[in-house]
Design a protein around this motif. Structure first.
Motif, short mmCIF file in Angstrom:
data_model
loop_
_atom_site.label_atom_id
_atom_site.label_comp_id
_atom_site.label_asym_id
_atom_site.label_seq_id
_atom_site.Cartn_x
_atom_site.Cartn_y
_atom_site.Cartn_z
N VAL A 877 10.05 16.37 7.18
CA VAL A 877 11.41 16.01 6.79
C VAL A 877 11.62 16.48 5.36
N HIS A 878 12.13 17.71 5.23
CA HIS A 878 12.40 18.33 3.94
C HIS A 878 11.13 18.44 3.09
N ASP A 879 10.88 17.49 2.19
CA ASP A 879 9.72 17.59 1.30
C ASP A 879 8.59 16.66 1.73
N GLU A 880 8.69 16.11 2.92
CA GLU A 880 7.76 15.06 3.38
C GLU A 880 7.07 15.49 4.68
N LEU A 881 5.76 15.20 4.78
CA LEU A 881 5.01 15.39 6.02
C LEU A 881 4.51 14.03 6.49
N ILE A 882 4.63 13.78 7.79
CA ILE A 882 4.22 12.50 8.36
C ILE A 882 3.10 12.72 9.36
N PHE A 883 2.04 11.93 9.23
CA PHE A 883 0.85 12.06 10.06
C PHE A 883 0.58 10.75 10.80
N GLU A 884 -0.05 10.86 11.96
CA GLU A 884 -0.56 9.71 12.69
C GLU A 884 -2.07 9.72 12.53
N VAL A 885 -2.62 8.63 11.95
CA VAL A 885 -4.02 8.65 11.50
C VAL A 885 -4.73 7.38 11.95
N ASP A 886 -6.00 7.50 12.32
CA ASP A 886 -6.81 6.31 12.60
C ASP A 886 -6.87 5.45 11.35
N GLN A 887 -6.81 4.14 11.53
CA GLN A 887 -6.75 3.22 10.37
C GLN A 887 -7.92 3.42 9.40
N ASN A 888 -9.09 3.72 9.94
CA ASN A 888 -10.28 3.81 9.06
C ASN A 888 -10.44 5.18 8.40
N ALA A 889 -9.48 6.11 8.61
CA ALA A 889 -9.63 7.45 8.05
C ALA A 889 -8.51 7.81 7.08
N VAL A 890 -7.71 6.83 6.69
CA VAL A 890 -6.52 7.12 5.88
C VAL A 890 -6.88 7.79 4.56
N ASP A 891 -7.85 7.23 3.84
CA ASP A 891 -8.19 7.77 2.52
C ASP A 891 -8.66 9.22 2.61
N ASP A 892 -9.49 9.51 3.62
CA ASP A 892 -9.99 10.87 3.79
C ASP A 892 -8.85 11.84 4.07
N VAL A 893 -7.94 11.44 4.96
CA VAL A 893 -6.83 12.30 5.34
C VAL A 893 -5.90 12.53 4.14
N VAL A 894 -5.56 11.46 3.43
CA VAL A 894 -4.68 11.58 2.27
C VAL A 894 -5.27 12.53 1.24
N GLY A 895 -6.58 12.41 0.99
CA GLY A 895 -7.22 13.28 0.02
C GLY A 895 -7.13 14.75 0.41
N VAL A 896 -7.39 15.06 1.68
CA VAL A 896 -7.36 16.44 2.15
C VAL A 896 -5.93 16.98 2.12
N VAL A 897 -4.99 16.20 2.67
CA VAL A 897 -3.60 16.66 2.77
C VAL A 897 -2.98 16.83 1.38
N ARG A 898 -3.23 15.88 0.49
CA ARG A 898 -2.67 15.98 -0.86
C ARG A 898 -3.17 17.25 -1.55
N HIS A 899 -4.45 17.55 -1.39
CA HIS A 899 -5.01 18.77 -2.02
C HIS A 899 -4.30 20.01 -1.48
N ILE A 900 -4.10 20.08 -0.18
CA ILE A 900 -3.43 21.25 0.42
C ILE A 900 -2.01 21.35 -0.09
N MET A 901 -1.28 20.24 -0.13
CA MET A 901 0.13 20.27 -0.52
C MET A 901 0.29 20.62 -2.00
N GLU A 902 -0.53 20.02 -2.85
CA GLU A 902 -0.36 20.25 -4.30
C GLU A 902 -0.77 21.66 -4.72
N ASN A 903 -1.57 22.32 -3.89
CA ASN A 903 -2.03 23.67 -4.22
C ASN A 903 -1.45 24.73 -3.28
N ALA A 904 -0.37 24.36 -2.59
CA ALA A 904 0.17 25.25 -1.55
C ALA A 904 0.71 26.56 -2.12
N ALA A 905 1.19 26.56 -3.35
CA ALA A 905 1.75 27.79 -3.91
C ALA A 905 0.67 28.83 -4.21
#
Length: 929
Positions: A877-905
């Motif tokens: 949704v424009h500048d936002e990505l939404i994921f469906e994640v297992d409850q026990n894996a949230v921190d791992d997923v956020v770390g990976v996704v944030r790295h990809i998004m912040e370095n996408a350029a």
């Protein structure tokens, strides 16, 4: 004929004409040998227009068409970076340069270029000579660099707008008269020609300074007197560059020319020369038009392309030659053809448009233009007039599973390119039947990369525009309205012609567009931003997102109750009951009964009551604001809480939106069926709708959202140091802006002042006017305009960026993102009420487009990044990505996704400001965002 009083010299800027013609028109090739002639055709039409419209008092007695000479000029010796940023001319334009010179001579017009000088210098010298000889001079161009020549009998005429530019027009453009244009340009610089100027000083500031100090040299000598520290510092530190800039922009009016004004006397074209040239170019329409004007017969130009051993003749469209594949042996023959060729255009026919629900009816294939087939798989035999007849499978069809078993290895073979028009649709259909199609090419996306902003990219549009062929309309097979049928009920013989033609058109478009990627320098855009996104989006769309039907139903009831309460309040303010949903009745209440100002009636005789009118009135009366609230609730109820329930897939229990890759010219994705990108988030009710989007048991929704990405990109593109520093240091950008604008301390800032600064920050990106800001903040227009004026005073670089972007768009017909996406801007030349819209779109496009490119790059890298993690990407949704994640894996997923998004350029673009991504999680979308 000697040149003097009573003579009128037309100086045509031929170089500008060529580029205008090239960018304004679709590609065109000479049929006999494929030579590009689109710019030549446009150039000839423009010359013809100038000649035809020059009559009476304005008729030229002398004419010259002036061109830039290839190679270096004296300006390269002054500054070795001059025009260093300009990309080389497109491959398909280069062979047309000499042809435009031939065209000029064919029109019997003087064709002039001089080695070591630009066309502008030649025009400047001839204009001076014409003025001094006592004649009139009209420069036919829209190039701002020529405005320094205006005055004393010299004017400019913009041929695209048919507008004359005199000294007053120059002052309107530059804020100074023609004699000081060079000084202003030297200060403001020019990013297009890489003229350095004074950093941070745009046209408006430059004009203010020159008007105050008289001329450039006086300004530089007295720079220490300037009060504004940044301006003072820029002028002092860059004085030498500014003086160099003046030498670059000042035109040479004293060239030694080896011809006289008398030699430029206007002559009628020699019919044989002109018609012969047009015949050589195979320009039939223009040949006929000119021949008729001259009272002659148009030259014969063969319709069929010449055949050569190197380029076999392309077959025309003949639906009767398309093959009906009736059995496995016939299908195997086509599979063998595909492997021999290495590519295939493929298209599917289905029972509808919802690719998650429809059934596959047939498949069409094409490996060579004019040779295509249709494989019917699930057509139903005609039951005649018997209402009780049972549906039977039509004859001569291959069993669907058998056909897919044969086709599946080819569809998945990495050695075969599968070409489609909107391939995402077909890929999803095949995926539901167990075939993962790869690799692919997509003619819709090829056109989008090449022609974004010029037109839509549907197959019918592309076929008519680029192949000069009108496809068989689908309505002729399916009918319309309640009597419309689905494709499985179309007789197979008719389906063959329609479906195979689609594949044939697709292959021809691919063969035309694919080579142009390199010529138009958009190969990376297509290969890195368009094509790889198709499988990513297809996967997201097929997964879908879970929606709570009961929650939507409860919201619908709540909204209905609130609407009833608002209606009662509105009726009380109106003094009588009426239908709030009726614009006609609302208009009568507002402008007749309540006598509010600003009532305007349309053609139907009813008052206009659009949102903009109600927003204006809301600053003066309570009732329009209540109506706006009622309308918002009504839209939320009908568009979302009611309609979303119908979009829940009965098989998956999820909502499956579809993303349009080529919908917006800037690269932003559009969400349809249903649109999940326009759910309002500012109102409490809008936010509540997101509560209905939920995670299944044991999972959570995780949202990662770029923080103020467009403002960050604006700071980078426009070079706004104050904004860049604030972003680097992690400051509250809206509070910082408020502090800069209103001279208030950051600590203890009034939230209302910060809100005003936030509205201006985001509004400026979209070219907001004083009217628009007044509506947003519900404040008087004068006060809102004062905010905007103050904003540009504090951040002058933004205005400079805007001016330069508009100028670039006018000159080139497009703007670009940092990643090279070209966004064509045909609206930049609009007049009247839409003129401002074209400029705003051009200013915003590089910013919004770059942001869109960044998130595309992130999405394309995401599947590999989260592989092995219990997470699925569901929505963008424009500048936002939404994921469906297992409850026990949230921190791992956020770390990976944030790295990809912040370095996408990276590594394509190195931004001077950091990208920051905010993350949230929750049982539903509202909690996560």
């Amino acid at each position: 004929m000697s040149f003097g009083e009573g003579c009128h010299l037309h100086l045509i800027d031929g170089s500008a004409f060529i580029f205008r013609a090239y960018h304004a028109l679709p590609p065109l090739t000479r049929k006999s040998d494929g030579l590009p002639i689109g710019a030549v055709s446009g150039f000839c039409n423009m010359l013809m227009k100038v000649v035809e419209e020059s009559a009476g008092h304005d008729a030229p007695t002398h004419v010259a068409v002036v061109f830039d000479h290839k190679g270096k000029t004296f300006r390269d010796d002054i500054y070795d970076k001059y025009k260093a940023n300009r990309p080389p001319a497109p491959e398909d334009l280069r062979p047309q340069f000499p042809l435009t010179r031939d065209a000029t001579r064919a029109f019997n017009l003087a064709c002039i270029e001089v080695e070591g000088f630009e066309a502008d210098d030649i025009i400047a010298t001839l204009a001076r000579q014409g003025r001094e000889a006592g004649g009139r001079v009209s420069i036919i161009s829209s190039d701002k660099d020529l405005m320094q020549l205006i005055g004393g009998g010299v004017e400019m005429v913009d041929p695209m707008k048919n507008k004359r530019i005199d000294s007053e027009g120059v002052e309107e453009k530059f804020g100074v008269g023609p004699n000081r244009v060079v000084d202003v340009q030297a200060l403001a610089g020019d990013s297009v020609d890489n003229v350095p100027g004074a950093p941070g000083i745009g046209i408006k500031t430059a004009a203010l300074l020159i008007n105050e100090y008289g001329d450039l040299e006086s300004l530089l000598e007295r720079a220490e007197e300037i009060k504004q520290p940044k301006r003072r510092q820029s002028l002092i530190e860059n004085a030498d560059l500014i003086r160099i800039s003046k030498r670059l922009v000042e035109l040479d009016q004293n060239m030694d020319l080896d011809f006289t004004l008398e030699s430029l006397e206007m002559k009628a074209p020699v019919a044989d020369d002109l018609l012969g040239f047009l015949a050589d170019m195979e320009l039939r329409t223009l040949s006929t038009r000119i021949a008729n004007k001259l009272g002659l017969e148009a030259p014969a130009i063969p319709d069929a392309p010449a055949v050569s051993s190197a380029a076999p003749e392309t077959k025309g469209f003949d639906p009767d030659t398309y093959e009906w594949v009736k059995d496995a042996a016939g299908l195997q023959t086509w599979i063998d053809k595909i492997y021999a060729r290495g590519w295939v255009a493929v298209d599917t026919e289905t029972t509808g448009l919802n690719e998650m629900l429809v059934d596959l009816v047939g498949i069409s294939l094409c490996v060579e233009a004019g040779e295509a087939c249709y494989i019917p798989l699930a057509h139903i035999a005609d039951g005649g007039d018997d209402l009780f007849a049972t549906e039977a499978v039509a004859e001569d069809q291959i069993n669907l599973e058998d056909a897919l078993t044969m086709l599946r290895p080819m569809l998945e073979d990495p050695a075969i390119v599968k070409i489609g028009q909107n391939m995402k649709y077909d890929a999803k259909i095949f995926a539901r039947y167990g075939a993962r199609v790869a690799p692919i090419d997509d003619t819709m996306l090829l056109s989008y990369a090449l022609h974004g902003g010029l037109h839509n990219h549907g197959m019918d549009t592309l076929s008519e525009r680029y192949l000069d062929h009108k496809p068989i309309p689908i309505k002729s097979l399916l009918g319309t309205g309640k009597s419309a049928i689905t494709f499985d009920k179309v007789p197979v013989a008719d389906a063959v012609k329609y479906a195979a033609e689609d594949a044939d058109i697709t292959l021809r478009l691919w063969q035309m567009f694919k080579p142009q990627l390199h010529e138009k320098q958009v190969t990376k855009v297509y290969e890195k931003l368009e094509r790889p996104l198709v499988p990513v989006l297809a996967e997201m769309e097929m997964h879908g997102i879970e929606v709570d039907r009961d929650a939507l139903s409860r919201m619908s009831n709540t909204f209905a109750q609130k609407m009833a309460g608002l209606e009662a309040e509105i009726h009380e303010k109106a003094g009588r009951p009426f239908n709030v949903g009726s614009p006609k009745q609302l208009g009568e209440i507002l402008f007749d009964d309540l006598e509010l100002p600003g009532g305007k009636k349309g053609k139907t005789g009813a008052y206009s009551t659009g949102a903009d009118i109600l927003e204006d009135l809301a600053t003066e009366h309570e009732m329009p604001a209540l109506v706006l609230d009622w309308r918002q609730l009504s839209k939320l109820k009908s568009t979302y809480t009611d309609a979303l329930q119908d979009h829940i897939n009965p098989d998956t229990g999820r909502v499956h939106t579809s993303y349009s890759i080529a919908g917006a010219s800037t690269g932003r994705l559009a969400s349809t069926d249903p649109n999940l990108q326009n759910i309002p988030v500012r109102s409490e009710e809008g936010r509540r709708i997101r509560e209905a989007f939920i995670a299944p048991e044991g999972k959570v929704l995780v949202s990662l959202d770029y923080s103020q990405i467009e403002l960050r990109i604006l700071a980078d593109i426009a070079g706004i140091d104050a904004l860049k520093d604030a972003f680097r240091q992690g400051h509250d950008i809206h509070a910082m802006t408020a502090s800069e604008m209103f001279d208030v301390p950051l600590e203890g800032m009034d939230p209302m002042i910060r809100r005003q600064a936030k509205a201006i920050n985001f509004g400026v990106i979209y070219g907001i006017s004083g009217f628009g800001l007044a509506r947003n903040l519900r404040i008087p227009r004068k006060e809102a305009q004062g905010f905007i004026d103050r904003y540009f005073e504090r951040f002058p670089g933004i205005h400079t960026y805007m001016d330069q972007t508009v100028e670039f768009a006018k000159e080139h017909g497009y703007v670009q993102t940092l990643f090279g996406r070209k966004i064509h801007t045909p609206g930049i030349a609009e007049k009247g009420p839409r003129a401002g819209f074209g400029k705003r779109a051009a200013i915003n496009a590089p910013i919004q487009g770059t942001a869109a490119d960044v998130i595309r790059r992130a999405m394309i890298r995401m599947p590999d990044a989260i592989q092995g993690l219990p997470a699925k990407m569901l929505l963008q949704v424009h500048d936002e990505l939404i994921f469906e994640v297992d409850q026990n894996a949230v921190d791992d997923v956020v770390g990976v996704v944030r790295h990809i998004m912040e370095n996408a350029a990276d590594p394509a673009v190195k931004l001077s400001v950091p990208l920051v991504v905010d993350a949230g999680q929750g049982a539903n979308w509202a909690e996560a965002h």
